[in-house]
Write a protein that holds these residues in place. Sequence first.
Motif, PDB file in Angstrom:
ATOM      1  N   GLY B  88       0.809  -1.215   0.000  1.00 14.92           N
ATOM      2  CA  GLY B  88       0.000   0.000   0.000  1.00 14.92           C
ATOM      3  C   GLY B  88       0.842   1.265   0.000  1.00 14.92           C
ATOM      4  N   PRO B  89       1.717   1.442   1.002  1.00 14.53           N
ATOM      5  CA  PRO B  89       2.563   2.632   1.046  1.00 14.53           C
ATOM      6  C   PRO B  89       3.460   2.784  -0.184  1.00 14.53           C
ATOM      7  N   THR B  90       3.933   1.675  -0.752  1.00  8.49           N
ATOM      8  CA  THR B  90       4.758   1.771  -1.959  1.00  8.49           C
ATOM      9  C   THR B  90       3.923   2.310  -3.112  1.00  8.49           C
ATOM     10  N   PHE B  91       2.679   1.833  -3.230  1.00  8.80           N
ATOM     11  CA  PHE B  91       1.796   2.339  -4.282  1.00  8.80           C
ATOM     12  C   PHE B  91       1.510   3.820  -4.066  1.00  8.80           C
ATOM     13  N   ALA B  92       1.388   4.215  -2.802  1.00  8.92           N
ATOM     14  CA  ALA B  92       1.140   5.628  -2.497  1.00  8.92           C
ATOM     15  C   ALA B  92       2.275   6.505  -3.019  1.00  8.92           C
ATOM     16  N   GLN B  93       3.494   5.986  -3.004  1.00  6.04           N
ATOM     17  CA  GLN B  93       4.631   6.732  -3.554  1.00  6.04           C
ATOM     18  C   GLN B  93       4.463   6.906  -5.056  1.00  6.04           C
ATOM     19  N   LEU B  94       3.902   5.892  -5.704  1.00  2.00           N
ATOM     20  CA  LEU B  94       3.656   5.978  -7.139  1.00  2.00           C
ATOM     21  C   LEU B  94       2.634   7.068  -7.440  1.00  2.00           C
ATOM     22  N   VAL B  95       1.607   7.139  -6.609  1.00  2.53           N
ATOM     23  CA  VAL B  95       0.605   8.201  -6.756  1.00  2.53           C
ATOM     24  C   VAL B  95       1.268   9.563  -6.599  1.00  2.53           C
ATOM     25  N   GLY B  96       2.147   9.680  -5.624  1.00  2.00           N
ATOM     26  CA  GLY B  96       2.884  10.925  -5.418  1.00  2.00           C
ATOM     27  C   GLY B  96       3.720  11.280  -6.635  1.00  2.00           C
ATOM     28  N   LEU B  97       4.378  10.251  -7.193  1.00  2.00           N
ATOM     29  CA  LEU B  97       5.192  10.477  -8.389  1.00  2.00           C
ATOM     30  C   LEU B  97       4.332  11.028  -9.522  1.00  2.00           C
ATOM     31  N   MET B  98       3.176  10.438  -9.737  1.00  2.00           N
ATOM     32  CA  MET B  98       2.312  10.875 -10.835  1.00  2.00           C
ATOM     33  C   MET B  98       1.838  12.306 -10.624  1.00  2.00           C
ATOM     34  N   LEU B  99       1.484  12.647  -9.388  1.00  2.00           N
ATOM     35  CA  LEU B  99       1.071  14.013  -9.074  1.00  2.00           C
ATOM     36  C   LEU B  99       2.201  15.002  -9.335  1.00  2.00           C
ATOM     37  N   ALA B 100       3.361  14.718  -8.770  1.00  4.39           N
ATOM     38  CA  ALA B 100       4.486  15.642  -8.867  1.00  4.39           C
ATOM     39  C   ALA B 100       4.977  15.771 -10.296  1.00  4.39           C
ATOM     40  N   ALA B 101       5.063  14.638 -10.985  1.00  3.56           N
ATOM     41  CA  ALA B 101       5.542  14.667 -12.372  1.00  3.56           C
ATOM     42  C   ALA B 101       4.579  15.458 -13.255  1.00  3.56           C
ATOM     43  N   THR B 102       3.280  15.279 -13.031  1.00  4.13           N
ATOM     44  CA  THR B 102       2.286  16.026 -13.803  1.00  4.13           C
ATOM     45  C   THR B 102       2.447  17.519 -13.567  1.00  4.13           C
ATOM     46  N   GLY B 103       2.644  17.885 -12.299  1.00  5.67           N
ATOM     47  CA  GLY B 103       2.821  19.299 -11.972  1.00  5.67           C
ATOM     48  C   GLY B 103       4.026  19.893 -12.689  1.00  5.67           C
ATOM     49  N   VAL B 104       5.140  19.185 -12.644  1.00  4.53           N
ATOM     50  CA  VAL B 104       6.370  19.687 -13.266  1.00  4.53           C
ATOM     51  C   VAL B 104       6.219  19.765 -14.788  1.00  4.53           C
ATOM     52  N   LEU B 105       5.651  18.729 -15.381  1.00  2.00           N
ATOM     53  CA  LEU B 105       5.501  18.708 -16.846  1.00  2.00           C
ATOM     54  C   LEU B 105       4.578  19.818 -17.323  1.00  2.00           C
ATOM     55  N   LEU B 106       3.467  20.015 -16.621  1.00  2.00           N
ATOM     56  CA  LEU B 106       2.539  21.087 -16.998  1.00  2.00           C
ATOM     57  C   LEU B 106       3.215  22.449 -16.848  1.00  2.00           C
ATOM     58  N   HIS B 107       4.060  22.575 -15.819  1.00  2.77           N
ATOM     59  CA  HIS B 107       4.788  23.825 -15.621  1.00  2.77           C
ATOM     60  C   HIS B 107       5.723  24.082 -16.798  1.00  2.77           C
ATOM     61  N   LEU B 108       6.415  23.028 -17.257  1.00  2.00           N
ATOM     62  CA  LEU B 108       7.351  23.181 -18.380  1.00  2.00           C
ATOM     63  C   LEU B 108       6.617  23.584 -19.651  1.00  2.00           C
ATOM     64  N   VAL B 109       5.371  23.165 -19.760  1.00  3.28           N
ATOM     65  CA  VAL B 109       4.574  23.515 -20.932  1.00  3.28           C
ATOM     66  C   VAL B 109       3.987  24.921 -20.800  1.00  3.28           C
ATOM     67  N   GLY B 110       3.992  25.444 -19.560  1.00  2.59           N
ATOM     68  CA  GLY B 110       3.563  26.828 -19.365  1.00  2.59           C
ATOM     69  C   GLY B 110       2.264  27.007 -18.622  1.00  2.59           C
TER      70      GLY B 110
END
Lengths: 147, 161
Positions: B88-110
């Motif tokens: 469970g906690p390991t999967f939660a890290q994956l959810v965190g990764l998806m959230l953070a990565a989405t934020g960074v990628l959207l930021h790079l796009v503007g």
Amino acid sequence: MATVTHMVPFLLLIALVVAVAAVGAILRARSGRTVRVVPGVEDPELAIGDSGTLVQFSSALCVACPPTARLLAEVAADRPTVAHLEVDIEQRPDLTARFGILRTPTTLLVDGSGRVRGRISGAPRRHELVAELDRLLPAGPISAAAR
Amino acid sequence: MSVNPGEAGIDPRGPRVTAAVTAVVLLASLSLAVAGAPNAAAGVLAAQAIVFGIAATAGIHRHPYGVVFRRLVRPRVSAPARVEDPAGPTFAQLVGLMLAATGVLLHLVGVPLAVPVAAALAFTAAALNAIADLCLGCHLHVLLVRSGLLRRRTSAVDAAP
């Protein structure tokens, strides 16, 4: 750099931190507390014990469920008219939905007729569980009117 | 430890301490965004995304922040009363990764508020985990396993009565 432009985001950040801290503190404080419930509809399927049943909703991957099951079994063993029933939320999604189970373990204190009288979200705090159990589900044919 | 914690179960307090550290890092990203430094905020979020990624692949018991629990907390407390399945906690890290990565990628796009919104969501989950022992990612994991979208990785903990 106008202060006004930076005030709103700053205040939003403060609001977020305060809200998260408050919600977290409330959930933490309420975990394991026995909450009294206004008696509703009777559910005979849950009425196993003569004076009451401790109905525990459990799931796999639930860390607190096995210790809770042990605690409830122990408390029920001390009271001949009180039973312990464990429900797997995956096997009984109907019961899970009917009682709005959001978290495991959730324990329902059900009386002899099958009405829910109390509810505990999270691992029960033992003293409170026992006190509320004896108050809500008085055991034996001679109910203590003085209580 | 002679037994692989990933198989035998982990100390449930570890992920909560890790979540507290994570919440502080995400708060730093939010603060930078509020202070008018959006690229620095994105940088911190990107670094946190890398941390999420390491933990999601290597397992929660190998989380980079785990050193805080092992060095500062664990020596001062008694042995855990019970162990937890790390799935469970390991999967939660994956959810965190998806959230953070989405934020960074959207930021790079503007996209303007991508970083603060993503950081705020991840912060909320991490803080609630640390304060109230609520693992939202773990709940999501259970839902996905139940719906058949994920296979449950069982460990010795599951087999315990």
